[in-house]
Design an enzyme around this catalytic site. Sequence first.
Site, mmCIF file in Angstrom:
data_model
loop_
_atom_site.group_PDB
_atom_site.id
_atom_site.type_symbol
_atom_site.label_atom_id
_atom_site.label_comp_id
_atom_site.label_asym_id
_atom_site.label_seq_id
_atom_site.Cartn_x
_atom_site.Cartn_y
_atom_site.Cartn_z
ATOM 1 N N ASP A 1 0.830 -1.164 -0.365
ATOM 2 C CA ASP A 1 0.332 0.223 0.462
ATOM 3 C C ASP A 1 0.920 0.863 0.211
ATOM 4 O OD1 ASP A 1 -2.605 1.238 0.357
ATOM 5 O OD2 ASP A 1 -1.702 1.591 2.086
ATOM 6 N N SER A 2 -0.137 2.204 -0.236
ATOM 7 C CA SER A 2 1.343 4.092 -0.286
ATOM 8 C C SER A 2 1.308 3.904 0.936
ATOM 9 C CB SER A 2 0.530 5.022 -1.278
ATOM 10 O OG SER A 2 -1.252 5.162 -0.322
ATOM 11 N N TYR B 1 -0.633 8.087 -2.552
ATOM 12 C CA TYR B 1 -0.435 7.714 -4.116
ATOM 13 C C TYR B 1 -1.874 8.889 -4.717
ATOM 14 C CZ TYR B 1 2.824 4.133 -3.349
ATOM 15 O OH TYR B 1 3.904 3.311 -3.590
ATOM 16 N N GLY B 2 -3.260 8.759 -3.773
ATOM 17 C CA GLY B 2 -3.798 9.462 -4.498
ATOM 18 C C GLY B 2 -3.966 10.627 -5.163
ATOM 19 N N CYS C 1 -4.355 -1.298 -1.539
ATOM 20 C CA CYS C 1 -4.458 0.366 -1.881
ATOM 21 C C CYS C 1 -5.713 0.247 -3.092
ATOM 22 C CB CYS C 1 -3.265 0.635 -2.867
ATOM 23 S SG CYS C 1 -2.973 2.820 -3.087
ATOM 24 N N THR D 1 -6.482 3.403 -4.726
ATOM 25 C CA THR D 1 -5.719 3.731 -5.707
ATOM 26 C C THR D 1 -4.512 3.398 -7.170
ATOM 27 O OG1 THR D 1 -5.049 5.766 -4.208
ATOM 28 C CG2 THR D 1 -4.094 5.773 -6.529
ATOM 29 N N GLU E 1 -3.849 8.693 9.266
ATOM 30 C CA GLU E 1 -2.435 9.511 9.535
ATOM 31 C C GLU E 1 -2.544 10.471 10.165
ATOM 32 O OE1 GLU E 1 -0.431 8.281 5.984
ATOM 33 O OE2 GLU E 1 -1.373 7.217 5.830
ATOM 34 N N CYS F 1 -10.862 3.179 0.130
ATOM 35 C CA CYS F 1 -9.497 3.009 0.704
ATOM 36 C C CYS F 1 -9.580 3.074 1.938
ATOM 37 C CB CYS F 1 -9.479 4.645 0.945
ATOM 38 S SG CYS F 1 -7.751 5.135 0.887
ATOM 39 N N THR F 2 -8.514 1.444 2.286
ATOM 40 C CA THR F 2 -8.251 0.835 2.678
ATOM 41 C C THR F 2 -7.803 1.842 3.965
ATOM 42 O OG1 THR F 2 -5.706 0.614 1.594
ATOM 43 C CG2 THR F 2 -7.714 -1.269 1.569
ATOM 44 N N HIS F 3 -7.379 3.155 4.039
ATOM 45 C CA HIS F 3 -7.741 3.944 4.937
ATOM 46 C C HIS F 3 -8.999 4.233 5.954
ATOM 47 C CE1 HIS F 3 -4.276 4.949 3.996
ATOM 48 N NE2 HIS F 3 -3.695 6.038 4.874
#
Length: 272
Positions: free
Chosen positions: A12-13, A44-45, A75, A77, A153, A187-189
């Site tokens: 992932d980013s 990355y987005g 990810c 993106t 984050e 998005c995995t966040h």
Amino acid sequence: MDIKDMAIGVFDSGLGGLSAVRELMKVLPFENIVYFGDTGRVPYGNRSRDTIIKYAQQDVNFLLKHNVKMIIAACGTVSSVATGLADTLEVPFTGVVNPTAYAAAKATKNGKIGVIGTTATINSHSYKKKINEINPDLQIFEKDCPLFVPLVENGFTDPDDIIVKSVVEHYTGEFIEKDVDTVILGCTHYPLLSCAIQRVLGENVTLIDSGCATALHTADLLKKKGLAQAKEVTGEYKFFVSDTPDNFEKMAGMFLGCDIHRKVTQIDIEEY
């Protein structure tokens, strides 16, 4: 080494892919996992298509050095933009888009699905295209949420936090007006904001976690290809990042629900 004993590679980013790793740990507790988070180049987005593809290829090259038996682009993106990756690999590969799209199409009752993701993911219309392939009668409403990843984050995930509530309402409020009954967390966040999102949208709206859908798909794919770990031993996990591990280690506990202090290695991704 028996190919069944080899690890699943996940990238992932940054941190977000750990939400997929958490689901993999639940669904496939005996599998080994190698995770790479490109924390030095996150996010990355908001990158160009060519840059995203370049980064994704380097991430894959790094994981292949660890002799993985499968690769997951955890990810949204990358899964949306670098769609040709699977054609270049000799090991099974999956992104998060296809498994998640199938899960959303199955879950909706009124045929109205919302998709939230990074700007690159939404601009690619990847989820919309895939869902319409599955069922062209479904209505898809897309919304990019560029502030969600920075919120997560930086530790802003509490649904009672006024900042979190305000940002979530700003991005997802229109789904209420559209009578959307299913929303893809593209998005995995975003699963770390699921409580806040659920509170804004209401309990009658189904949230589709891309990490969970992808973990279930991975389990099915490994079984079909005869690659599933046959030994009932607890999986081993290795974590790599492209920037200092300190912040990653601290934040990873939120995603994984466990401590990985001193278990993270920094590498130079530009070498790959």
